[in-house]
Design a protein around this motif. Structure first.
Motif, PDB file in Angstrom:
ATOM      1  N   ALA A  55       0.882  -1.166   0.000  1.00  0.00           N
ATOM      2  CA  ALA A  55       0.000   0.000   0.000  1.00  0.00           C
ATOM      3  C   ALA A  55       0.919   1.215   0.000  1.00  0.00           C
ATOM      4  O   ALA A  55       1.821   1.292  -0.832  1.00  0.00           O
ATOM      5  CB  ALA A  55      -0.925  -0.037   1.213  1.00  0.00           C
ATOM      6  N   SER A  56       0.729   2.127   0.929  1.00  0.00           N
ATOM      7  CA  SER A  56       1.549   3.326   1.002  1.00  0.00           C
ATOM      8  C   SER A  56       1.141   4.103   2.237  1.00  0.00           C
ATOM      9  O   SER A  56      -0.007   3.999   2.696  1.00  0.00           O
ATOM     10  CB  SER A  56       1.315   4.190  -0.238  1.00  0.00           C
ATOM     11  OG  SER A  56       1.930   5.448  -0.109  1.00  0.00           O
ATOM     12  N   MET A  57       2.056   4.913   2.760  1.00  0.00           N
ATOM     13  CA  MET A  57       1.655   5.842   3.814  1.00  0.00           C
ATOM     14  C   MET A  57       0.579   6.779   3.285  1.00  0.00           C
ATOM     15  O   MET A  57      -0.239   7.283   4.044  1.00  0.00           O
ATOM     16  CB  MET A  57       2.855   6.648   4.315  1.00  0.00           C
ATOM     17  CG  MET A  57       3.504   6.024   5.530  1.00  0.00           C
ATOM     18  SD  MET A  57       4.764   7.058   6.280  1.00  0.00           S
ATOM     19  CE  MET A  57       3.781   8.282   7.145  1.00  0.00           C
ATOM     20  N   ARG A 120      13.657  13.769   2.440  1.00  0.00           N
ATOM     21  CA  ARG A 120      14.823  12.941   2.778  1.00  0.00           C
ATOM     22  C   ARG A 120      14.616  12.168   4.081  1.00  0.00           C
ATOM     23  O   ARG A 120      15.019  11.011   4.203  1.00  0.00           O
ATOM     24  CB  ARG A 120      16.084  13.806   2.849  1.00  0.00           C
ATOM     25  CG  ARG A 120      16.539  14.284   1.468  1.00  0.00           C
ATOM     26  CD  ARG A 120      17.895  14.968   1.500  1.00  0.00           C
ATOM     27  NE  ARG A 120      17.934  16.179   2.325  1.00  0.00           N
ATOM     28  CZ  ARG A 120      17.494  17.376   1.932  1.00  0.00           C
ATOM     29  NH1 ARG A 120      16.988  17.531   0.725  1.00  0.00           N
ATOM     30  NH2 ARG A 120      17.567  18.427   2.737  1.00  0.00           N
ATOM     31  N   LEU A 121      13.981  12.788   5.076  1.00  0.00           N
ATOM     32  CA  LEU A 121      13.768  12.119   6.361  1.00  0.00           C
ATOM     33  C   LEU A 121      12.778  10.958   6.268  1.00  0.00           C
ATOM     34  O   LEU A 121      12.891   9.991   7.016  1.00  0.00           O
ATOM     35  CB  LEU A 121      13.264  13.116   7.411  1.00  0.00           C
ATOM     36  CG  LEU A 121      14.279  14.117   7.936  1.00  0.00           C
ATOM     37  CD1 LEU A 121      13.590  15.115   8.873  1.00  0.00           C
ATOM     38  CD2 LEU A 121      15.428  13.416   8.646  1.00  0.00           C
ATOM     39  N   THR A 122      11.807  11.074   5.390  1.00  0.00           N
ATOM     40  CA  THR A 122      10.765  10.044   5.305  1.00  0.00           C
ATOM     41  C   THR A 122      11.061   8.971   4.274  1.00  0.00           C
ATOM     42  O   THR A 122      10.320   7.992   4.172  1.00  0.00           O
ATOM     43  CB  THR A 122       9.388  10.679   5.000  1.00  0.00           C
ATOM     44  OG1 THR A 122       9.465  11.414   3.773  1.00  0.00           O
ATOM     45  CG2 THR A 122       8.953  11.605   6.133  1.00  0.00           C
ATOM     46  N   THR A 123      12.138   9.130   3.511  1.00  0.00           N
ATOM     47  CA  THR A 123      12.501   8.146   2.497  1.00  0.00           C
ATOM     48  C   THR A 123      13.445   7.122   3.115  1.00  0.00           C
ATOM     49  O   THR A 123      14.439   7.481   3.727  1.00  0.00           O
ATOM     50  CB  THR A 123      13.163   8.830   1.292  1.00  0.00           C
ATOM     51  OG1 THR A 123      12.221   9.768   0.751  1.00  0.00           O
ATOM     52  CG2 THR A 123      13.522   7.820   0.222  1.00  0.00           C
ATOM     53  N   ILE A 143       0.199  -4.618   9.630  1.00  0.00           N
ATOM     54  CA  ILE A 143       0.572  -3.383   8.937  1.00  0.00           C
ATOM     55  C   ILE A 143       2.015  -3.054   9.295  1.00  0.00           C
ATOM     56  O   ILE A 143       2.427  -3.214  10.446  1.00  0.00           O
ATOM     57  CB  ILE A 143      -0.337  -2.198   9.335  1.00  0.00           C
ATOM     58  CG1 ILE A 143      -1.785  -2.459   8.919  1.00  0.00           C
ATOM     59  CG2 ILE A 143       0.153  -0.881   8.725  1.00  0.00           C
ATOM     60  CD1 ILE A 143      -2.771  -1.400   9.380  1.00  0.00           C
ATOM     61  N   TYR A 144       2.757  -2.559   8.304  1.00  0.00           N
ATOM     62  CA  TYR A 144       4.137  -2.127   8.560  1.00  0.00           C
ATOM     63  C   TYR A 144       4.366  -0.785   7.885  1.00  0.00           C
ATOM     64  O   TYR A 144       4.204  -0.647   6.683  1.00  0.00           O
ATOM     65  CB  TYR A 144       5.124  -3.167   8.032  1.00  0.00           C
ATOM     66  CG  TYR A 144       6.583  -2.764   8.120  1.00  0.00           C
ATOM     67  CD1 TYR A 144       7.106  -2.132   9.248  1.00  0.00           C
ATOM     68  CD2 TYR A 144       7.443  -3.031   7.064  1.00  0.00           C
ATOM     69  CE1 TYR A 144       8.451  -1.772   9.321  1.00  0.00           C
ATOM     70  CE2 TYR A 144       8.792  -2.688   7.130  1.00  0.00           C
ATOM     71  CZ  TYR A 144       9.283  -2.058   8.258  1.00  0.00           C
ATOM     72  OH  TYR A 144      10.609  -1.703   8.326  1.00  0.00           O
ATOM     73  N   VAL A 145       4.731   0.201   8.713  1.00  0.00           N
ATOM     74  CA  VAL A 145       5.134   1.522   8.240  1.00  0.00           C
ATOM     75  C   VAL A 145       6.638   1.613   8.490  1.00  0.00           C
ATOM     76  O   VAL A 145       7.064   1.755   9.635  1.00  0.00           O
ATOM     77  CB  VAL A 145       4.389   2.652   8.985  1.00  0.00           C
ATOM     78  CG1 VAL A 145       4.899   4.019   8.547  1.00  0.00           C
ATOM     79  CG2 VAL A 145       2.884   2.541   8.780  1.00  0.00           C
ATOM     80  N   VAL A 152       6.421   7.725  13.701  1.00  0.00           N
ATOM     81  CA  VAL A 152       6.037   8.843  14.574  1.00  0.00           C
ATOM     82  C   VAL A 152       5.013   9.729  13.873  1.00  0.00           C
ATOM     83  O   VAL A 152       3.989  10.099  14.460  1.00  0.00           O
ATOM     84  CB  VAL A 152       7.285   9.657  15.001  1.00  0.00           C
ATOM     85  CG1 VAL A 152       6.891  10.964  15.686  1.00  0.00           C
ATOM     86  CG2 VAL A 152       8.183   8.824  15.906  1.00  0.00           C
ATOM     87  N   ILE A 153       5.279  10.060  12.605  1.00  0.00           N
ATOM     88  CA  ILE A 153       4.338  10.895  11.843  1.00  0.00           C
ATOM     89  C   ILE A 153       2.966  10.227  11.777  1.00  0.00           C
ATOM     90  O   ILE A 153       1.938  10.870  12.008  1.00  0.00           O
ATOM     91  CB  ILE A 153       4.878  11.170  10.423  1.00  0.00           C
ATOM     92  CG1 ILE A 153       6.075  12.111  10.481  1.00  0.00           C
ATOM     93  CG2 ILE A 153       3.786  11.736   9.513  1.00  0.00           C
ATOM     94  CD1 ILE A 153       6.845  12.226   9.170  1.00  0.00           C
TER      95      ILE A 153
END
Length: 180
Positions: A55-57, A120-123, A143-145, A152-153
Motif C-alpha cells: 500500500a503506502s503511507m 529525505r527524512l521520510t525516504t 501493517i508495517y510503516v 512517529v508521523i
C-alpha cells in the motif's frame, strides 16, 4: 508467500484525470491486488502462508494532487486488514506494507528531493524496507510503516482531523511541485 507490489499514479488535480487514467489507476492499484489476494487466500495451503500487499503511507491521508492514488492505497490497507482476519484460522496472514518515499527511479528521486528535508527524512533505503517487511510478515503483523520518523508521523497524525491533514499535505505538495 505472495507479494502484490503494483502501483500507478498520475499526479495532479482531479480535473487532470480523464476516465482512462482513473480506470488504469484503480485497476492496477486496487483491482489487481484484490483479485490476486482473493485467489491466493482461496487456494488450499499445506501450511502457513503470507500475502504482502504494498500500500503506502499515502493510504492513511487524504492527499490533494494525489487523491486517487491515496484513496486506492487506503482501499488496499482496509482490504488487507479485513481479509487477514478471515484467513488467520487457515494459517494465513496478510501484511499491508505502507512505505513513504522509496528511491526507485529518477522521476521519484526528483520528487523526493523537491520535498527538501521532509522528503529525505521520510525516504527509507529499499533494502531496509524489504528486510523489515519480511521480518514483520513472518511475525504475522498486519501493517508495517517502515522508518522511525514515518512511524512517529503516522502515530501523531491520528490527533488531527482529515481536513487538517489534507491542508498540510496540499501545502507540502504545492511547495514541492513549485520547486520542480
Amino acid at each position: 508467500m505472495a507479494i502484490n507490489v503494483a502501483g500507478l499514479d498520475f499526479e495532479g488535480g482531479v480535473e487532470t484525470l480523464n476516465s482512462d487514467k482513473l480506470v488504469r489507476v484503480l485497476r492496477v492499484n486496487t483491482e489487481a491486488t484484490l483479485d490476486i489476494t482473493r485467489h491466493v487466500a482461496s487456494v488450499r495451503h499445506a501450511g502457513k502462508f503470507t500475502i504482502i500487499n504494498v500500500a503506502s503511507m499515502a493510504g492513511f491521508y487524504p492527499m490533494p494532487l494525489k487523491a486517487l492514488y491515496s484513496a486506492s492505497k487506503r482501499a488496499i490497507i482496509q482490504f488487507s486488514v479485513a481479509v487477514r482476519e478471515e484467513i488467520l484460522e487457515k494459517g494465513g496472514n496478510i501484511l499491508a506494507l505502507c512505505p513513504a518515499g522509496l528511491w526507485t527511479n529518477s522521476e521519484v528521486i526528483k520528487k523526493i528531493e523537491s520535498q527538501g528535508l521532509m522528503g529525505r527524512l521520510t525516504t527509507i533505503d529499499l533494502g531496509r524496507v524489504v528486510a523489515g517487511t519480511l521480518d514483520r510478515a513472518l511475525k504475522g503483523r498486519p501493517i508495517y510503516v517502515p522508518g522511525f520518523i514515518n512511524g512517529v508521523i503516522n502515530t501523531l497524525s491520528h490527533l488531527f482531523s482529515e481536513t487538517a491533514k489534507a491542508k498540510v499535505v496540499y501545502s507540502r505538495w504545492k511547495s514541492a511541485n513549485a520547486r520542480m
